[in-house]
Scaffold this active site. Structure first.
Site, PDB file in Angstrom:
ATOM      1  CD  GLU A  69      -2.872  -0.740  -0.219  1.00 38.86           C
ATOM      2  OE1 GLU A  69      -2.865   0.371  -0.781  1.00 38.86           O
ATOM      3  OE2 GLU A  69      -3.428  -1.731  -0.694  1.00 38.86           O
TER       4      GLU A  69
HETATM    5  C1  FAD Z   1       2.944  -9.576   0.347  1.00 35.43           C
HETATM    6  C2  FAD Z   1       2.620  -8.504  -0.631  1.00 35.43           C
HETATM    7  C3  FAD Z   1       1.297  -8.217  -0.937  1.00 35.43           C
HETATM    8  C4  FAD Z   1       0.990  -7.242  -1.873  1.00 35.43           C
HETATM    9  N1  FAD Z   1      -0.318  -7.039  -2.252  1.00 35.43           N
HETATM   10  C5  FAD Z   1      -0.575  -6.263  -3.342  1.00 35.43           C
HETATM   11  C6  FAD Z   1      -1.884  -6.209  -3.913  1.00 35.43           C
HETATM   12  O1  FAD Z   1      -2.831  -6.831  -3.414  1.00 35.43           O
HETATM   13  N2  FAD Z   1      -2.074  -5.472  -5.037  1.00 35.43           N
HETATM   14  C7  FAD Z   1      -1.063  -4.779  -5.622  1.00 35.43           C
HETATM   15  O2  FAD Z   1      -1.306  -4.139  -6.636  1.00 35.43           O
HETATM   16  N3  FAD Z   1       0.181  -4.784  -5.086  1.00 35.43           N
HETATM   17  C8  FAD Z   1       0.448  -5.519  -3.971  1.00 35.43           C
HETATM   18  N4  FAD Z   1       1.713  -5.561  -3.453  1.00 35.43           N
HETATM   19  C9  FAD Z   1       2.751  -4.752  -4.055  1.00 35.43           C
HETATM   20  C10 FAD Z   1       3.219  -3.623  -3.150  1.00 35.43           C
HETATM   21  O3  FAD Z   1       2.246  -2.639  -3.054  1.00 35.43           O
HETATM   22  C11 FAD Z   1       4.572  -3.149  -3.700  1.00 35.43           C
HETATM   23  O4  FAD Z   1       5.524  -4.136  -3.403  1.00 35.43           O
HETATM   24  C12 FAD Z   1       4.982  -1.818  -3.120  1.00 35.43           C
HETATM   25  O5  FAD Z   1       4.150  -0.802  -3.590  1.00 35.43           O
HETATM   26  C13 FAD Z   1       6.425  -1.459  -3.451  1.00 35.43           C
HETATM   27  O6  FAD Z   1       6.712  -1.637  -4.800  1.00 35.43           O
HETATM   28  P1  FAD Z   1       7.992  -2.485  -5.228  1.00 35.43           P
HETATM   29  O7  FAD Z   1       7.932  -3.773  -4.523  1.00 35.43           O
HETATM   30  O8  FAD Z   1       8.085  -2.502  -6.701  1.00 35.43           O
HETATM   31  O9  FAD Z   1       9.225  -1.681  -4.628  1.00 35.43           O
HETATM   32  P2  FAD Z   1       9.958  -0.449  -5.339  1.00 35.43           P
HETATM   33  O10 FAD Z   1       8.962   0.506  -5.851  1.00 35.43           O
HETATM   34  O11 FAD Z   1      10.961  -0.987  -6.278  1.00 35.43           O
HETATM   35  O12 FAD Z   1      10.706   0.206  -4.086  1.00 35.43           O
HETATM   36  C14 FAD Z   1      11.998  -0.205  -3.620  1.00 35.43           C
HETATM   37  C15 FAD Z   1      12.525   0.859  -2.656  1.00 35.43           C
HETATM   38  O13 FAD Z   1      12.658   2.107  -3.346  1.00 35.43           O
HETATM   39  C16 FAD Z   1      11.948   3.121  -2.660  1.00 35.43           C
HETATM   40  N5  FAD Z   1      11.339   4.060  -3.607  1.00 35.43           N
HETATM   41  C17 FAD Z   1      10.723   3.783  -4.771  1.00 35.43           C
HETATM   42  N6  FAD Z   1      10.239   4.904  -5.321  1.00 35.43           N
HETATM   43  C18 FAD Z   1      10.536   5.916  -4.478  1.00 35.43           C
HETATM   44  C19 FAD Z   1      10.289   7.318  -4.491  1.00 35.43           C
HETATM   45  N7  FAD Z   1       9.586   7.892  -5.469  1.00 35.43           N
HETATM   46  N8  FAD Z   1      10.728   8.035  -3.431  1.00 35.43           N
HETATM   47  C20 FAD Z   1      11.414   7.460  -2.427  1.00 35.43           C
HETATM   48  N9  FAD Z   1      11.682   6.155  -2.383  1.00 35.43           N
HETATM   49  C21 FAD Z   1      11.235   5.392  -3.384  1.00 35.43           C
HETATM   50  C22 FAD Z   1      10.880   2.401  -1.859  1.00 35.43           C
HETATM   51  O14 FAD Z   1      10.463   3.152  -0.735  1.00 35.43           O
HETATM   52  C23 FAD Z   1      11.600   1.117  -1.473  1.00 35.43           C
HETATM   53  O15 FAD Z   1      12.358   1.330  -0.315  1.00 35.43           O
HETATM   54  C24 FAD Z   1       2.033  -6.499  -2.475  1.00 35.43           C
HETATM   55  C25 FAD Z   1       3.361  -6.767  -2.135  1.00 35.43           C
HETATM   56  C26 FAD Z   1       3.660  -7.763  -1.248  1.00 35.43           C
HETATM   57  C27 FAD Z   1       5.106  -8.060  -0.954  1.00 35.43           C
END
Ligand code: FAD
Length: 591
Positions: A434
């Site tokens: 989220e």
């Molecule tokens: C168990 C689980 C359940 C989930 N359920 C759902 C679901 O039901 N539906 C759905 O759509 N998604 C779901 N997700 C996805 C989840 O919302 C994402 O994993 C999350 O939004 C982070 O995206 P990412 O994993 O690509 O990390 P990234 O976006 O790659 O982030 C990696 C790091 O970079 C930082 N970062 C990235 N962009 C910025 C920025 N602009 N400013 C500062 N820091 C930044 C982040 O804070 C983080 O520390 C789920 C994930 C998990 C693990």
């Protein structure tokens, strides 16, 4: 019993801090006074303690599993979900017109907390269904609302939120899933969504996927994203072209099936546009705000259960005697001052965040139901300011609390059988999904602080200052301590807000280098402010001879919050205002 719902504390928040009496004057909530709240909470406590909580450990040991395209959830989940649905819990906060109970969030948030304390993995299914219902209530056509909401409210069907793709996590502008318009007005959806919570399961007859996708020819970036309903099972009973191709193996929340969903490999998944083309992200924000608040409540829920577990262990475990000799023969480690400090930290964080969430819930109710437009707008601004704090601060604090719970258990905390290790593992997801803490902080800085030049933040600070005025009229040590800490914290907050408003556009690198410390500062202050209000009420009630044991504990917890948690705020101010260069000056090659 592994979990006992903190109904007394929840009712204190609902009655004294969130102001249920005022909520019950709002149109539509006339029957939702303190007596209703008490009755609903007691019923929720019975259900969650008795039916849902015992499945928490089972879920960790026997996670959901995928075999031949079918996901089987943890033994016991299906029956518990049936009982949850039949008890009307899914519809608690949803409109009566769709079969719900239409109760205010001021009552609903406490039930959400209980469900999540009982079982975080189980609770995710209703949490996402709530979000899907909310999105359709906002942006769905009347026909779509009739076709999907009643079945989701009744728990026959569940909902999901499909945003994430391999290349699109925090940055939804990168969404690539395609939607091709069809002659009959529907669309065909093609693409891969990852990490979809309860994207496939056996607990309901149908799953209503809400999917972000790009209509053929749509603009690049966030301006070209649309929202679609993609049912797993079509109205004629045939299976839509959306399939679970794998489930993730995870650190925690193992019972919650986290699915990779493949859309359109067999000709295209049938999707129905929600609202207007290219407005999908705005609609999804409605869902995300509901879900972000609820994830914050998950943090509070997890912290509460971890606290209860740690207290029980600290009473039982015998090890040494307290330095002042106060441990009686056979007395537990709870007598050691440092163990007490850990338990107080856990308790104060949990109660502070619960109070913040309760007050936010009341603002949400007023923002939706108040007759006066200006009051609605004011409450909406307050609520929107609090959402990233409820989400970001409460989940970060839940990690600290879960870590302390392990620490109180010593070596036993590191051993899986106690169950406290599960809490530690489960907690970590809360700061990630989220929107990570950084994404919440970006929202707080950009949309909630810099955009209006700090006006909303300063208006809230003025309310905090009014509470300081009330504290100044008291002469107890607790009130004096709280006044000193609250004033320092509020002044630090205003300094940061002024600095951000001035530097936000000119010096964005330095401002955003301090975004998470600012979120932690603001969350700490908002929770601490509620603990100050709690202290004022508890002193009055104690003087009136009401529930002395509870009121004394509330005063002690507020006092602790002031001296040990609120006191962190000025340090955070320094890292935000003076620490930007220290973050930015390191050349990237040096890492
Ligand atoms: C168990 C689980 C359940 C989930 N359920 C759902 C679901 O039901 N539906 C759905 O759509 N998604 C779901 N997700 C996805 C989840 O919302 C994402 O994993 C999350 O939004 C982070 O995206 P990412 O994993 O690509 O990390 P990234 O976006 O790659 O982030 C990696 C790091 O970079 C930082 N970062 C990235 N962009 C910025 C920025 N602009 N400013 C500062 N820091 C930044 C982040 O804070 C983080 O520390 C789920 C994930 C998990 C693990």
């Amino acid at each position: 019993m592994t979990y006992r719902a903190p109904v007394r504390d929840m009712m204190f928040v609902i009655r004294e801090l969130a102001g249920i009496d005022a909520v019950a004057t709002l149109p539509g909530f006339e029957d939702a006074g303190a007596d209703t709240a008490q009755a609903v909470l007691e019923e929720a406590a019975r259900f969650n303690e008795g039916v849902v909580a015992p499945l928490n450990w089972t879920g960790d040991q026997q996670p959901s599993a995928l075999k031949d395209g079918v996901v089987t959830t943890t033994p016991g989940f299906k029956a518990a979900f049936r009982a949850f649905a039949e008890g009307g819990w899914q519809g608690l906060q949803h409109p009566a017109a769709f079969g719900g109970q239409g109760l205010p969030k001021t009552i609903g948030f406490a039930c959400t907390e209980m469900l999540n304390s009982a079982n975080l993995s189980f609770a995710l299914c209703p949490l996402l269904t709530d979000g899907a219902i909310e999105a359709l209530l906002t942006a769905g056509s009347p026909a779509q609302q009739q076709a999907y909401i009643p079945q989701m409210v009744s728990g026959e069907w569940t909902g999901t939120m499909n945003l994430t793709e391999p290349q699109a996590g925090s940055d939804l502008a990168a969404v690539r899933t395609r939607a091709e318009p069809q002659a009959d007005g529907s669309y065909r959806i093609f693409g891969t969504k990852i990490y979809i919570t309860y994207g496939e399961h056996d607990m309901a007859d149908n799953i209503v996927h809400l999917v972000l996708a790009r209509v053929t020819g749509a603009p690049e970036g966030v301006k070209g994203i649309s929202l679609f309903i993609v049912p797993k099972v079509m109205p004629d009973g045939t299976r839509n072209d959306v399939h679970c191709v794998s489930l993730e193996h995870k650190l925690g929340i193992k019972a919650s099936p986290t699915a990779v969903l493949q859309y359109g490999d067999h000709g295209g998944a049938v999707g129905y546009l929600v609202g207007q083309e290219n407005q999908g992200l705005a609609y999804m924000f409605v869902m995300m705000n509901a879900a972000r608040y609820a994830v914050g409540v998950q943090g509070i829920a997890l912290a509460e259960r971890a606290y209860q577990k740690a207290v029980a262990y600290a009473r039982e475990r015998v090890q040494g005697r307290a330095v002042d000799g106060s441990t009686p023969p056979g007395g537990g480690i709870i007598h050691h001052p440092d163990v007490k400090r850990m338990l107080m930290t856990m308790r104060a964080f949990t109660e502070g965040c619960r109070a913040m969430a309760g007050v936010a819930a009341a603002a949400y109710d007023a923002a939706h139901a108040h007759e006066d437009a200006a009051t609605r707008a004011q409450n909406q601004a307050f609520y929107e300011f609090l959402v990233p704090l409820v989400k970001g601060f409460s989940t970060e604090m839940s990690l600290e609390v879960a870590s302390l719970a392990v620490q109180v258990h010593g070596g036993m905390g590191f051993i899986e059988e106690t169950g406290v290790a599960q809490m530690y593992r489960d907690a970590k997801i809360l700061t990630i999904y989220e929107g990570t803490t950084a994404i919440q902080a970006n929202d707080l800085v950009g949309r909630k602080t810099v955009r209006d030049g700090g006006a909303t933040a300063r208006a809230i600070a003025a309310q905090v200052e009014a509470t300081e005025g009330d504290l100044a009229l008291r002469d107890s040590a607790a009130a004096r301590g709280m006044l000193r800490r609250l004033r320092a914290a509020r002044e630090a907050f205003v300094e940061v807000v002024d600095w951000m408003a001035a530097e936000g556009k000119a010096n964005p690198g330095a401002v955003y280098a301090g975004s998470v410390p600012y979120l932690m500062l603001a969350g700490n202050l908002m929770a601490g402010w509620q603990m100050a209000r709690a202290l004022l009420v508890a002193e009055e009630r104690l003087a009136a001879g009401e529930d002395a044991e509870f009121m004394r504990a509330k005063i002690a917890t507020s006092h602790f919050y002031a001296e040990h948690i609120l006191s962190r705020v000025p340090g955070l101010r320094d890292s935000v205002v003076a620490g930007g260069d220290a973050v930015l000056s390191m050349p990237l090659e040096a890492f």
